[in-house]
Design an enzyme around this catalytic site. Structure first.
Site, PDB file in Angstrom:
ATOM      1  N   LYS A 274      -9.187  15.282 -51.081  1.00  0.00           N
ATOM      2  CA  LYS A 274      -9.262  15.628 -49.664  1.00  0.00           C
ATOM      3  C   LYS A 274      -7.905  15.830 -48.993  1.00  0.00           C
ATOM      4  O   LYS A 274      -6.950  15.123 -49.263  1.00  0.00           O
ATOM      5  CB  LYS A 274     -10.020  14.550 -48.877  1.00  0.00           C
ATOM      6  CG  LYS A 274     -11.496  14.488 -49.126  1.00  0.00           C
ATOM      7  CD  LYS A 274     -12.244  15.774 -48.804  1.00  0.00           C
ATOM      8  CE  LYS A 274     -12.398  16.033 -47.343  1.00  0.00           C
ATOM      9  NZ  LYS A 274     -13.291  15.082 -46.689  1.00  0.00           N
TER      10      LYS A 274
ATOM     11  N   GLU B 256      -8.521  17.059 -35.292  1.00  0.00           N
ATOM     12  CA  GLU B 256      -9.771  16.363 -34.947  1.00  0.00           C
ATOM     13  C   GLU B 256      -9.545  15.322 -33.842  1.00  0.00           C
ATOM     14  O   GLU B 256     -10.351  15.186 -32.929  1.00  0.00           O
ATOM     15  CB  GLU B 256     -10.340  15.661 -36.180  1.00  0.00           C
ATOM     16  CG  GLU B 256     -10.832  16.618 -37.241  1.00  0.00           C
ATOM     17  CD  GLU B 256     -11.122  15.888 -38.545  1.00  0.00           C
ATOM     18  OE1 GLU B 256     -12.166  15.235 -38.646  1.00  0.00           O
ATOM     19  OE2 GLU B 256     -10.286  15.956 -39.459  1.00  0.00           O
TER      20      GLU B 256
ATOM     21  N   ASN C 215       0.818  -1.215   0.000  1.00  0.00           N
ATOM     22  CA  ASN C 215       0.000   0.000   0.000  1.00  0.00           C
ATOM     23  C   ASN C 215       0.856   1.271   0.000  1.00  0.00           C
ATOM     24  O   ASN C 215       0.580   2.222  -0.733  1.00  0.00           O
ATOM     25  CB  ASN C 215      -0.935   0.014   1.212  1.00  0.00           C
ATOM     26  CG  ASN C 215      -1.921  -1.142   1.165  1.00  0.00           C
ATOM     27  OD1 ASN C 215      -1.984  -1.859   0.162  1.00  0.00           O
ATOM     28  ND2 ASN C 215      -2.674  -1.333   2.236  1.00  0.00           N
TER      29      ASN C 215
ATOM     30  N   SER D 187      -8.066  11.072 -48.102  1.00  0.00           N
ATOM     31  CA  SER D 187      -9.242  10.213 -48.027  1.00  0.00           C
ATOM     32  C   SER D 187      -9.021   9.009 -48.930  1.00  0.00           C
ATOM     33  O   SER D 187      -8.384   9.108 -49.975  1.00  0.00           O
ATOM     34  CB  SER D 187     -10.478  10.989 -48.496  1.00  0.00           C
ATOM     35  OG  SER D 187     -11.432  10.114 -49.071  1.00  0.00           O
TER      36      SER D 187
ATOM     37  N   GLN E  28      -6.546   0.645  -7.217  1.00  0.00           N
ATOM     38  CA  GLN E  28      -5.748   0.188  -8.354  1.00  0.00           C
ATOM     39  C   GLN E  28      -6.245   0.838  -9.660  1.00  0.00           C
ATOM     40  O   GLN E  28      -5.519   0.929 -10.632  1.00  0.00           O
ATOM     41  CB  GLN E  28      -5.822  -1.343  -8.456  1.00  0.00           C
ATOM     42  CG  GLN E  28      -5.000  -1.941  -9.575  1.00  0.00           C
ATOM     43  CD  GLN E  28      -4.829  -3.444  -9.411  1.00  0.00           C
ATOM     44  OE1 GLN E  28      -4.109  -3.895  -8.532  1.00  0.00           O
ATOM     45  NE2 GLN E  28      -5.527  -4.225 -10.219  1.00  0.00           N
TER      46      GLN E  28
HETATM   47  N1  ARG Z   1      -1.534  -3.397  -7.582  1.00  0.00           N
HETATM   48  C1  ARG Z   1      -1.980  -2.700  -6.425  1.00  0.00           C
HETATM   49  C2  ARG Z   1      -2.457  -1.300  -6.790  1.00  0.00           C
HETATM   50  O1  ARG Z   1      -2.151  -0.882  -7.843  1.00  0.00           O
HETATM   51  C3  ARG Z   1      -0.864  -2.567  -5.444  1.00  0.00           C
HETATM   52  C4  ARG Z   1      -1.297  -2.429  -4.028  1.00  0.00           C
HETATM   53  C5  ARG Z   1      -1.951  -3.643  -3.592  1.00  0.00           C
HETATM   54  N2  ARG Z   1      -2.229  -3.641  -2.183  1.00  0.00           N
HETATM   55  C6  ARG Z   1      -3.048  -4.563  -1.644  1.00  0.00           C
HETATM   56  N3  ARG Z   1      -3.210  -4.501  -0.381  1.00  0.00           N
HETATM   57  N4  ARG Z   1      -3.684  -5.413  -2.398  1.00  0.00           N
HETATM   58  O2  ARG Z   1      -3.135  -0.657  -6.068  1.00  0.00           O
END
Ligand code: ARG
Length: 470
Positions: A283, A290, A110, A277, A322
């Site tokens: 064209k 665009e 995390n 085109s 994620q």
């Molecule tokens: N692949 C996960 C993401 O992009 C990484 C973190 C995952 N953490 C977890 N506790 N599953 O967020």
């Protein structure tokens, strides 16, 4: 391959779950940041006596080898290892054994993914800033070549008042320089170091988060572990910057499309920046403009998607997060591509100066100047407006423009008209007389160009500072 978190599980993961859960197909682009972050983490762990110096050295060396392999295209990314973090860690442990298995001490994915994303956004801020500067430079170069190029300015897409092409381009330069400012502020949000927040609540080990921040050039360490792992504001900031920038480019694109139409004929794109085109041999299409206009929608979508992902998300990390990646990556790719291709398209296009001049001479965009003329002779503006309105209606009926009317005809509408009215009607004069600050007068445009150059210098200095803080 065995899961790094498989201890409490007695069954293999369902294949569909692996595929659905995995982010490796898109987060592999974070490999450089992941390795850099892991090296800093390992060094800090050793410094704080949490792992041995030998282990840290083995980790760093092992990671260097993995980096080389990835860059040489020799690394097999495995879907069942889910993401870039576990792909690299598993490979490391395979190579160096126990030392590799110690790397994740006092760390969670995390805070690891948060660190990677912060590093990545900082790098991309710099790369996008370089392209943005190049684009602003292109705008200034073309604007500078057209300080005397007259064209009608439009409101409601109806010819309004004479301006110069320079003035029109400078309007975009001003938008873009605000975009640059917004981009710089994205940096501040990304320049915060989350590692050491662990999964949510820090760690029991005596880590030194400030050392990691120092090694990785972060200005600030997140002061709260829960915020550190769940903050995605800096991603929203980048997406907001991207959406606004694309909106500017999209408005510009709309004008490029209009201008390159036969009806306007104001510009012709270089052959290298237009397409043909498959059916209609005649064209020449402004596909790039665009496409930029078209791609704006998906960038808006990424901003809204991220806001929606975050809305209602309880603290702290949830797998929903994620979803922060694909939209951001796509926005970055889109913005970079658009800026790069646009800058060259601008500097190579042909500006049909005569066609623009014809448009400004053969229309009524000098009507305001005629009203101002009467005001100078003492008539209140509202009355002057009404008189000139009548002149315009008369001219249209007679299939004339204001310059074609005789003095005798003008006198029927007001005795204040005199011979000098012709000067007031000349588009060159209309532009030259608009000397108010920020206006299109040649002298004013010159000042704006000079100021633009100063802004670019300041921006390159700001960019150089960021480059040093990567
Ligand atoms: N692949 C996960 C993401 O992009 C990484 C973190 C995952 N953490 C977890 N506790 N599953 O967020």
């Amino acid at each position: 391959m065995a899961k790094l978190w498989g201890g409490r599980f007695s069954k293999n993961t369902n294949e569909l779950v692996d595929a659905f859960n995995a982010s490796i197909s898109f987060d592999k682009r974070l490999y450089h940041e992941d390795i850099r972050g892991s090296m800093a983490h390992a060094r800090m762990l050793a410094q704080c006596g949490i792992i041995s110096k030998q282990d840290a050295q083995a980790i760093v060396k092992g990671l260097q080898g993995i980096l080389k392999d990835i860059e040489a295209g020799k690394f097999d990314f495995a879907t069942d290892l889910e993401d870039i973090h576990m792909n690299i860690e598993a490979r490391l442990t395979e190579r160096i054994g126990d030392a590799g298995a110690r790397l994740h001490t006092a760390r969670s994915r995390n805070d690891q993914v948060a660190l990677d994303m912060h590093l990545y956004v900082k790098r991309e801020v710099v790369e996008v800033a370089e392209l943005l500067l190049k684009f602003e430079q292109a705008l200034l170069t073309v604007a500078k070549a057209h300080t005397k190029t007259l064209m009608p300015g439009y409101t409601h897409l109806q010819r309004a008042q004479p301006i110069t092409f320079c003035h029109h381009l400078l309007a975009y330069f001003n938008m873009l320089q605000r975009d640059f400012r917004r981009l710089l502020s994205v940096w501040d949000g990304a320049d915060m170091m989350p590692l050491g927040a662990g999964a949510i609540a820090g760690t029991t080990f005596p880590i030194d988060r400030f050392q990691v921040a120092k090694e990785l050039n972060f200005a600030v360490v997140y002061p709260n572990s829960m915020d550190a792992v769940s903050d995605r504001d800096y991603i929203l900031d980048f997406l907001n910057f991207s959406a606004t920038l694309m909106m500017h480019l999209s408005r510009f694109s709309e004008e490029m499309c209009l201008w390159s139409s036969t009806e306007f004929g104001f510009i012709e794109l270089d052959d290298a920046f237009a397409t043909g085109s498959s059916m209609m041999p005649q064209k020449k299409n402004p596909d790039i403009a665009e496409l930029v206009r078209g791609k704006t929608g998906r960038v808006y979508g990424h901003l809204l998607a991220m806001l929606t992902t975050l809305k209602g998300l309880p603290l702290t990390y949830n797998k929903d997060l994620q979803e922060d990646k694909e939209g951001l990556f796509d926005a970055i790719d889109t913005v970079k591509f658009s800026l790069a291709v646009y800058a060259d398209m601008l500097t190579t296009m042909t500006v049909n100066v005569d066609r623009m001049a014809a448009a400004v001479h053969q229309d009524f965009s000098n009507a305001t100047d005629l009203a101002d003329y009467l005001v100078r002779k003492g008539l209140p503006f509202r009355q002057a407006h009404a008189v000139v309105g009548k002149c315009v209606a008369y001219a249209i009926k007679k299939h004339k423009f204001l310059v074609d009317m005789t003095l005798a005809e003008y006198r029927k509408f007001s005795p204040l008209f005199a011979k000098d009215l012709l000067t007031a009607l000349a588009p060159e004069h209309c532009v030259a007389a608009r000397i108010s600050y920020g206006g299109p007068a040649f002298a004013e445009n010159k000042k704006q160009l000079a100021n633009g150059k100063k802004i670019l210098t300041a921006q390159s200095q700001a960019l150089a500072q960021l480059q040093e803080r990567l």
